[in-house]
Structure formats: C-alpha cells, structure tokens
Design a protein around this motif. Structure first.
Motif, mmCIF file in Angstrom:
data_model
loop_
_atom_site.group_PDB
_atom_site.id
_atom_site.type_symbol
_atom_site.label_atom_id
_atom_site.label_comp_id
_atom_site.label_asym_id
_atom_site.label_seq_id
_atom_site.Cartn_x
_atom_site.Cartn_y
_atom_site.Cartn_z
ATOM 1 N N MET A 120 0.920 -1.242 0.230
ATOM 2 C CA MET A 120 -0.062 -0.010 -0.074
ATOM 3 C C MET A 120 0.928 1.246 -0.037
ATOM 4 S SD MET A 120 -2.957 -0.663 2.729
ATOM 5 C CE MET A 120 -4.111 -2.263 2.519
ATOM 6 N N ALA A 122 3.729 1.339 -1.232
ATOM 7 C CA ALA A 122 4.254 1.528 -2.695
ATOM 8 C C ALA A 122 3.347 2.224 -3.514
ATOM 9 C CB ALA A 122 4.735 0.134 -3.162
ATOM 10 N N CYS A 123 2.030 1.892 -3.140
ATOM 11 C CA CYS A 123 1.023 2.295 -3.955
ATOM 12 C C CYS A 123 0.849 3.849 -3.945
ATOM 13 C CB CYS A 123 -0.301 1.724 -3.960
ATOM 14 S SG CYS A 123 -0.514 0.081 -4.748
ATOM 15 N N THR A 125 3.276 5.847 -3.466
ATOM 16 C CA THR A 125 4.375 6.440 -3.703
ATOM 17 C C THR A 125 4.971 6.224 -5.236
ATOM 18 O OG1 THR A 125 5.897 4.494 -2.875
ATOM 19 C CG2 THR A 125 5.470 6.417 -1.526
ATOM 20 N N ARG B 9 -4.286 5.425 -6.439
ATOM 21 C CA ARG B 9 -3.898 3.915 -6.438
ATOM 22 C C ARG B 9 -3.706 3.583 -4.829
ATOM 23 N NH1 ARG B 9 1.886 2.999 -9.430
ATOM 24 N NH2 ARG B 9 2.662 4.038 -7.233
ATOM 25 N N SER B 13 -5.925 0.767 -2.966
ATOM 26 C CA SER B 13 -5.504 -0.356 -2.261
ATOM 27 C C SER B 13 -6.013 -0.366 -0.842
ATOM 28 C CB SER B 13 -3.787 -0.454 -2.219
ATOM 29 O OG SER B 13 -3.529 0.742 -1.371
#
Lengths: 126, 976
Positions: A120, A122-123, A125, B9, B13
């Motif tokens: 998450m 990572a999502c 960023t 995004r 998530s």
C-alpha cells in the motif's frame, strides 16, 4: 535489476521488501501450518501471485502492478482473517469448539497484513 | 497530476483491503448469525401465551420478572441440594463435619481463589451476578478466612490452562510462593482448619493430558500439590486438613489415605455451577449430610485401565489426510471402568484366567492385585450417618422381565452428626460366565434407589424395580431367536444369576462371592472380609434364551448385527486382540493400524448412490395451500402419514432445504405458521441471557457427573424441569444436551458433561431428565451419538469397537433417554463408527435409533461446517441426519440434488428430515401463543442490513478509487 531498484522510490523499495517477505512468510506458512484449519492453499497462491506481480515491476513498466499486487495481498489477508476469526472465537468463549491453532493464525495473518501495508505504501508513492 | 495517480492508487489499495475484510467478516457473521444474535441479544422473543394457547405453561405462571425471581430462587436451592447430595465423601477420620468452634480457616490451593464452576464447553457460564464463590460460601456461613493468603492467590499471575497449544497446566503454586510472610498469616489464627482445594479442568476439544506441562499425568497428584499438603502438615499449625476435589474427571485420590500428606477428610465436589459451593459448605459444617456416591472408578493410577492403553493421537501408518488418518481402538471390549477392575478381582479371588499375572500392572508390585490397583470403586461414598441395608426380597419375574428388590434401610445415626440423611441402594447382578463364551462382567449395575430423608433410628423399605434387559448379553455370534436367518441378538445364558446390593460395586461383588461360597475376599484396602450372603440372592435360569431380546423391547424390531464393520478385525482377522476375560494376559497394548484399501474407501465416505428404486422427484407435491399450520400438528401422531404429508406438501423445495440448515436456530416459515426458533448449547445450563426480568445468564447447574452422583432420579427430573423453565425465559426451543457418552477413561475431556462410565447408569439417569425437559416444551439434543468418548482428534476419528461393547456400553447410555425418555432430539458426533461417520451411519441413525428404539424426533449433526471433507452431505441426509448444526454450507448441494437433478431420493430425505424437525417443534414451547390464524412474519436482526450497507460503501469506494487510478494511467498513456 539492481539499477532499477536503485532508481526506485523508497516506497517502492519498502513494497518490494514486503512482497519478498510475504513470499517467505508463505513458505513458512506452508511449513508450519499445513493441516491446520487455519491453513489454506488459496492464501498461499494469493501471496505468491502478489509477490510475483510486485517483483514484475522490476521488469515491466506498468503503474498498476503495485496495485494488483496489493489486491492479492489484501485478498490473502482477508481470507486469512476469515480462517482466523472462528479459531479466535474459541479463546473468547473459552471453549475449543472450532479448533485450529490461534497462535499460528494470528502470526501469519499479521505477517500477510504487514506485507500488504508495504505494498500500500508503494501504491501511495511513485 | 502524478500525485493524484498515486493517491487514487493508494486509496484504492486501502479500500480494497477494507472491502475484502468487510466481505469475509459479513460472510462469517451470517454463517454464525445465531451466535451473533446471542451476543447482541437479538434472538427470538420469548413465546408468551395465555389460556388455551399456553400449551407448555411455566409452572411459575406467566413469564414475568417476578416469576423469574421465584424460578431462580428454586434453581439455587436445587443447585445447593445437588451439591449436598452429589458430592462424595472419600475419606473422613472424624474431622467432618466441622465443629461449631471451627470457623477460622485458611484456604489453600490457588484454585480456592479461582474455582472451577463448570467445564470448558458450551452452555451457560458462571454468573457473576447471582453465582456464589467458594470464598463467599464460607463467609456467608460465618467463617473467618485468612485473606492474606487468599489475596495472594487472587493476585498471582499463575494460570490454569487447558489448551494443547499452550501446554495444559493445573495452575498450582510452587512451594516458593509460600513466603515467610504468607506462612506467618496462619501461624496464630485462621488455623482451625486448612481447607485445600485441587482443581482439574478439561473441556471441548481438550482431553486431560497424559503428560501435562509438569511432565506428569494431569490427573495425578502433582509435586506442587504434594508439597503443599506436606507444608501444611509440617507446619503443625492446623487441627484439621480437609481436601476438596474440584474436578469432573477422576483424579488419583490414593494420596488421601497416605499418612505423609496428613489428610483428615477428602470431599469430591465436582464442578458445582452457580450455587453449589453453598452446598459444599453446608456439608462441611454438617448442616447437611453428604450422600453422593461415585459414578466412576477411582483407580490408584488413572492410567491403569485397559481403555487407557488406546487413547489420544493414533494415526494409520499409511494415511496423512486430516479427518481420515486418526483412529482409536476400544481394545478393552466391554471391560470399561469397574467392569474391568471388579471382574479381574473376581477372577483373582477365584484363581482364574491369569488374573494375578503381571499383565496390566500399574500400582501393584509385580503381579496384579486389586487392593493395590484400586483407590475407590464405582458406587463408593461415605456419609456422616451410618446405615444398615438388608435385602427383604429380590425377585426376577421372567414373564414381566422385571427384577424387583426390596431393601430395608435403617439410619443408625452418626458419631458427630444427628441430622437427617439419605442412603443409596445399589442393585447389581453377577451373570454366569461361560469359559470362552460371550464376555461378561462379574458385576453389573442394574438399578438403584435412594431413601427419603431419614432421622436417626428411622427405617424405610426401598423398592428397586428394573428390567432384565439391562443384564442381557449381546452375542454377535448367536443365532437370532426371532429370525434365525440373522446373526446376533441379546441372550441369557443358562446358569446362576446372583443379585446383590452393596455399598459400592466391590462390596456388592463380595456379597456375590459370599453367596457363591467363595473365600479369600478383601476390601479396597486389602483387609480380609467375608461378604454378606444375606444381601445377595441367586436365581437359576434353566435354559439358554436367545428369543426374549432377539427383538427390541421398545418396538419389536428384530435386533441383530448392525456394526460388523465397526470391529477392526472385520478388515483383517486378528488385527487386534481385544481384552477377554478368559485370559487377562490379553490386557491391551496400543494398536498400530494400517488402512486397507477397503478402509480407505470407507474413510473417504463419498458413498452416495441414488437407489434404483428412488421415487421420482415429481411424485412429491410442493407449495400446496393446505392451510395446515405448525400448531395444528401438535397432536397429529407421527404415524399419521397422510396428515403429515399434507403438511409437508406446503413447503417449497427451498424451504425444505433451508429448514435443515441450523444457525443456532431456524428462520420463520410463514406459509406453515412457524416462528423463528433459537437453539443453543449446554448440558450444564442453557447459553443466553434472560429476555424478561433482570438481565442475567441462564442458570449454570452443577455438572452432569455431579448430578448423577446424587443417585437421585427425582433430582434428574428436576434438572430437566428447571432447564425447560429457563428455556422459556431465554427464548430457546432446542438445547444440545445432555451428554451421554461414556467416561471411557478418566481423561475424557467432556466427562463432566456425561453421566458416567457405566452405560446402565446413564440409561437410568437420562430418562427422567429428558422426559422432564420435553414435558416442559424444551427439545433436547442428547449428544454425542455415539462413541465420542475422547476429544483428541474428535473430527473424523475412526472408532473401532465390538458390537457387544457398543450395544452394552455406549449405545445403552443413550438408549434410556432416546427410547424411553419421550424425548425428541439427538445430536450425532464428529467421530466415526468404524470408518463410517456417525452422521452418515444408516445403521446408527435409522436402524438402531428409529427402528429398534422407536425414536421419532429430530437428529442434528455436530457442528458440521468444518467437516465437509468427511461429513458428506447427501450420504448424511439419506442415512438419517435431519439438521446440519451451525452449517448453512450444505444447502446448495441439497437444493441442486433435489431441484436441478430432480433426485427423488433426496426430496424424500428432505421431507423426512422436515417431518422429524417439525414434529419436534410442534411439541415444543415454540408453539406457545400460536393459533391456526396467527400471522407469522420474517424478522431480520438490525445488524444484518447494517453490515451489508457497510460492505456496499467500502466496495463502492474501492471500485471508485480503482477506476480513478485506471483513468489516470490511461490519461498518462494518452499524453505520452
């Protein structure tokens, strides 16, 4: 690949670490929890697919891959929760009615959740 | 722009996880919606009724807060009485009852601050509002208690644990806990009496541990306990040491007689429920005499029985699959509990069958010796008052098949007790054993009675009447006298039948031996005794009888072999040597099994095949408008097929299916006027909170084995009555209890909620309780039918047993309640009989239960949701399983078979299941207040739409953010 990692954001690196850790956790899950009612091959499959999708970022430039990986980890975590809660209800009720190993269930659900959190991050960023 | 992309995004998530978790939780909530309703208090409202529609009126009048108080007061008095009459005085050197000047005490043992009120299973819990703790019971009786030590226990971090994964611990304090400061607390005061309590807990899914966290058998006296007793003795401060045993499992109690521990008196108190400790203190003070008798054998070493040689985890050498690999062999054959110890004693005295060999030696020196192997036998118990019991007559009427014993009982009074007391009359029989013939126990309980309260000097003649069926032997090799083409039936061998009374099984056997002219008898301590032939009567049967019980005494159905494949030797001659009386050297060893191909197919349990003669699905009517409501069926006999078929014709196929899916209850069926019903767990009290009056949990009664230890059938019936009364205030129609599996070993995790080690004892004791429950409109769920005698590996475990042992011991325990108790509910078990899951055993659920015993109620599986790998749906439905416990996962399989595949065999099974279920419901408190005209509406608990809305919101958010993320990616691609 190393070059790609060096170029990536800290968030991506955290996610990559989490995805790899998830795969290792899944192996440990197979090794220690198989046969228990809190074990499911579906969880294993989702974690491995999630890890593969995330690692795929190193080879394929597709911005939604971390999100797809996160979906897989979320599904794995949720299903792990699904298996864990009835087992935990035994502790709540002080009765070994449902059965299953609550310690293993809590440990692995927590691990999969933490891996999911890294994806998450990572999502959020680049 | 780029920031937005990662934002969508990221949010996508996050919400995906939330939505997924919410969805699975919703699924769980609906799967366990009965439990959720129980927790949230959204279970069905109680069925209030007046006048003609009050079919099952409370004996306290209308359901009101005031009447609930009266009920609770009576239940409390009942619980106290059960503890007074059910506790067993094991040893008393005159220390009890306590004198009036002995009211300053120190409570020893950590469990005095953490008593065990009930075992770890379903049902009602101890009420902190209305329950009485051990401490309070002493305080209320005017005792001064050493609070220094009590508070130290209370604040201690030591815990008692049961679960295998944490390592079972008795939770007793180590000697180092007792600091000088704590020891000083009883140096000058609080030392009239040391009251020590030892506790053992077991429960659902948790047998006692043969090796526990301390590395010793859990039922043995642990080092910490032994050290505590020695510390008390060596302190020299206490006048008396009284030990209380707070356990539903038979502990090793031999220590009570060993001088090194300084025990003056020992009282087994079982698990006393909400109020039982008041009864315990009444006994200690002599406010009441103690009149309980053991319903289990207390061997010197709890590991010493032949059954203990095959318990716990045993896996086929060639199987690894969960729910298939586990097995247990009842290699002890019929010799469970006292039937082993006393039969071997008989042969020891008579010098027969290698009884005095080294086989099965645990507590003896080198060769088996009863006195060393036995601590306290079945039926044992002391009272403050002494009684004499004299047989006036014992008759066996071969025409009526009744045995009638008249016994004159006289209260001689006690040394330190002059109150009223009761005495238990135990009636046993010794049947003729023919060398190499069918196995026979040397002594067998066949009946009992209890006197009224008698004053010193008063006498009463107690009449015990029982059926000779209870001592017929099942011979699987016999030619069936009613149908010579069939093998197996109950038989009576010709020869001498010696009936005897006794203070316990051993005493009765000594009277038998005296009657038979034997010598060399001894008591449980090894002291020579001569027995009393006057308390025994021999009646000779001149001819072999294989006809009387070649048919069922309940229905007239031919009784013949049904369980050949439950015997492991069916799959391979000589695979296991069962214990036989003809040679005690056959004392069992642990059986090691390899599954044959035939066994593997049976273990898979996927055996359903549509019969060639199955009816057409179209031959059954559904959705008819016959205007027959559930309440209209309340007096329609089960045999009235025409009316019942018209009633069943009104259901849709979907309704027929959904009705079989229990969810701790069942939904309303508006077309037949059936209200939403609640079912729940609980042999020792009904789970839930009262819906009228002060919010409190259902009464937690003393455990079932404590109740049975009263040997008082009136109390058995009262327990049933109070549970039915409680059910009305809790809004419960069906309770899954009582339990009637056997205490096959002392280590059984649920022994506390089963009656006894003896099938006949359970047979006799269950009848009045179940009858009273049904009379009060509460459907029972006598469980776990059958052979669920161990909790370890209970899911799918293969249980191998001879048909004789199965019928005389395990099925017998259920038979009284199900065939003669007028009850309408039974629960099958997780285990298998042989390789066949009990819930899909046609032999068990249809041939024995219905054809032989005439049972007409509803049969529910044990919680089957997790067991679909071996508890097969179509196989279970056609074998006799009516309702699936807490399991809605079978509905699609059943619906598809009935509707899509038009399988008439399944439609027929569903109609049978619904008939059984509705028949039971039509005779339950659910119909209170209903008339043919009552309009029933479906009700939905508030939380159900709430969680669905939450799912939709989270799901929509996840989809929306994902869509935004995708759109951003596409836009970026376009821009590039």
């Amino acid at each position: 690949m190393l070059h790609r990692i060096k170029q990536s954001s800290i968030g991506f690196r955290v996610g990559l670490f989490g995805a790899m850790a998830g795969a290792i956790a899944a192996i440990a899950y197979i090794a220690t929890d198989i046969g228990d009612r809190t074990f499911s091959w579906l969880v294993v499959a989702l974690v491995f697919v999630g890890a593969a999708l995330f690692v795929g970022n190193l080879f394929i430039k597709f911005p939604l891959l971390p999100l797809l990986a996160s979906f897989c980890f979320s599904a794995a975590t949720a299903y792990s929760v699904y298996l864990m809660l009835p087992t935990l209800s035994d502790i709540w009720n002080n009765v070994n009615f449902i059965g299953g190993n609550p310690v293993q269930a809590v440990v692995f659900t927590s691990l999969f959740f933490l891996c999911d959190v890294t994806t998450m991050i990572a999502c959020f960023t680049k | 722009m780029k920031d937005k992309k990662t934002l969508w995004r990221g949010l996508s998530s996050v919400f995906a996880l939330l939505a997924a978790t919410s969805l699975v939780c919703t699924d769980l909530l609906f799967l366990y919606k009965g439990n959720v309703d129980l927790v949230l208090g959204t279970t069905p409202e109680v069925s209030t009724a007046e006048g003609d529609t009050n079919y099952f009126p409370s004996s306290y009048g209308e359901l009101s807060a005031e009447n609930l108080k009266k009920l609770k007061a009576d239940e409390k008095a009942f619980n106290v009485q059960v503890s007074e009459e059910g506790s067993v005085l094991v040893k008393n050197n005159g220390a009890l009852p306590l004198r009036e000047n002995e009211r300053s005490v120190t409570l020893f043992g950590r469990s005095t601050a953490d008593p065990l009120y009930r075992g770890a299973s379903g049902g009602s819990g101890f009420s902190t509002k209305s329950g009485i703790t051990l401490y309070d019971a002493f305080k209320n009786a005017g005792f001064s208690i050493n609070d220094t030590l009590f508070n130290a226990y209370k604040t201690s971090s030591t815990k008692r644990t049961t679960a295998e994964w944490t390592g079972a611990s008795i939770g007793e304090e180590a000697p180092s806990f007792y600091t000088d400061e704590l020891k000083a607390s009883y140096a000058e005061k609080y030392n009239d009496v040391a009251v020590v309590m030892f506790t053992r807990v077991s429960g659902e899914g948790n047998d006692m541990n043969v090796v526990d966290a301390d590395g010793v058998p859990e039922l043995s006296l642990h080092e910490s306990e032994a050290a505590l007793l020695k510390m008390i003795k060596e302190s020299g401060k206490f006048k008396k040491t009284i030990v209380l045993i707070n356990s539903g499992n038979a502990m090793d109690l031999g220590f009570a007689e060993q001088e090194e521990y300084g025990v003056d008196a020992c009282l087994w108190i079982g698990l006393p429920g909400n109020h039982g400790f008041e009864g315990v203190v009444n006994v200690l003070t002599g406010k009441s005499d103690v009149t309980g008798r053991f319903v289990d054998t207390y061997a010197t070493d709890s590991l010493s029985s032949p059954a203990m040689q095959n318990v716990g985890h045993n896996y086929y050498t060639n199987m690894t699959s969960k729910y298939q690999k586990e097995y247990v062999v009842y290699a002890e054959d019929i010799y469970v509990g006292y039937k082993y110890y006393e039969t071997r004693y008989y042969d020891q005295v008579m010098g027969l069958h290698n009884a005095a060999s080294s086989a099965g030696v645990f507590a003896s020196d080198t060769t088996w010796n009863y006195a060393e192997e036995m601590a306290y036998p079945f039926g044992y118990g002391l009272s403050y008052s002494a009684f004499t019991q004299e047989v006036e007559s014992i008759e066996w009427n071969r025409s009526t098949h009744k045995v009638t014993a008249n016994v004159k009982v006289t209260n001689l009074g006690g040394e330190n007790y002059d109150g009223e007391s009761k005495s238990v009359v135990e009636l046993y029989v010794n049947v003729p054993y023919i060398e190499g013939g069918v196995e026979k126990s040397a002594i067998q309980l066949i009946g009992f009675g209890k006197t009224d309260s008698l004053k010193k000097g008063e006498s009463q003649t107690v009449t015990v009447e029982t059926d000779d069926y209870l001592f017929a032997s099942y011979d699987r090799t016999a030619t069936n006298g009613a149908d010579p083409a069939k093998k197996g039936c109950y038989i009576f061998d010709k020869g001498d039948y010696t009936f005897a009374i006794g203070a316990d099984a051993h005493d009765a056997l000594n009277n038998v031996l005296a009657e038979q002219g034997a010598s060399g008898m001894f008591d449980i301590f090894g002291n020579p005794v001569s027995g009393n032939e006057n308390n025994a009567v021999t009646i000779t049967l001149d001819a072999y009888d294989n006809t009387t019980y070649a048919v069922s005494p309940h229905t007239g159905e031919v009784v013949c072999n049904q369980f050949d494949d439950a015997d492991i030797n069916y799959f391979g001659e000589g695979t296991v040597q069962y214990l036989t009386r003809k040679d005690w050297k056959t004392f069992p060893t642990t059986a090691v099994l390899t599954a044959t191909e035939e066994m593997k197919r049976a273990l898979d349990a996927n055996t359903y095949q549509k019969p060639a003669d199955a009816p057409e699905a179209s031959s059954f009517t559904s959705s008819a408008k016959n205007n027959l409501m559930l309440v209209d069926m309340r007096e329609v006999p089960y045999e009235d097929e025409e009316t019942w078929n018209r009633f069943l014709d009104q259901f849709t196929i979907r309704e027929l299916v959904v009705n079989t899916a229990d969810q701790l209850g069942s939904d309303a069926v508006t077309s037949v006027g059936k209200k939403k019903a609640a079912s729940t767990d609980g042999p020792d009290g009904i789970a839930g909170t009262y819906k009228i009056g002060e919010a409190d949990t259902g009464t937690c009664f003393g455990c079932e084995v404590l109740l049975t230890s009263t040997w008082n059938l009136e109390l058995s019936a009262l327990r049933g009555k109070y549970m039915a009364e409680d059910a009305q205030y809790l809004g419960v129609t069906w309770v899954w209890g009582p339990g009637a599996d056997l205490h096959r070993t002392p280590y059984g995790g649920r022994n506390f909620e089963y009656y006894s080690e003896d099938g006949n004892m359970a047979y006799l004791f269950a009848k009045p309780q179940l009858g009273a429950m049904m009379k009060g409109g509460l459907i029972t769920g006598l469980k776990h039918f059958a052979l669920n005698d161990q909790e370890t590996d209970r899911h799918g475990i293969s249980t191998f047993i001879t048909e004789q042992a199965l019928r005389e011991n395990n099925l017998r325990a259920f038979e009284g309640g199900l065939a003669e108790g007028n009850t309408l509910g039974v629960m099958s078990a997780f285990n298998r009989i042989g390789c066949v899951p009990t819930m899909q055993s046609y032999s068990l659920l249809t041939q024995v239960l219905r054809n032989e015993w005439g049972f007409q109620g509803v049969c529910i599986t044990d919680a089957s949701q997790d067991g679909a790998d071996y508890m097969r749906t179509l196989e279970g439905a056609t074998a006799g399983s009516d309702v699936w416990c807490m399991d809605q996962t079978r509905t699609e399989t059943l619906f598809n078979a009935a509707k899509r595949d038009a399988n008439g065999d399944i439609v027929r099974a569903l109609r049978r299941a619904n008939k059984n279920f509705m028949y039971a419901l039509s005779r339950s408190n659910l119909i209170n207040g209903l008339t043919s005209e009552t309009a029933i509406t479906q009700t939905v608990s508030w939380w159900q739409p709430a969680v669905i809305v939450l799912d939709c919101v989270l799901g929509a958010a996840a989809i929306a953010f994902t869509a935004l993320a995708v759109v951003d990616v596409l836009k970026k691609k376009k821009e590039d």
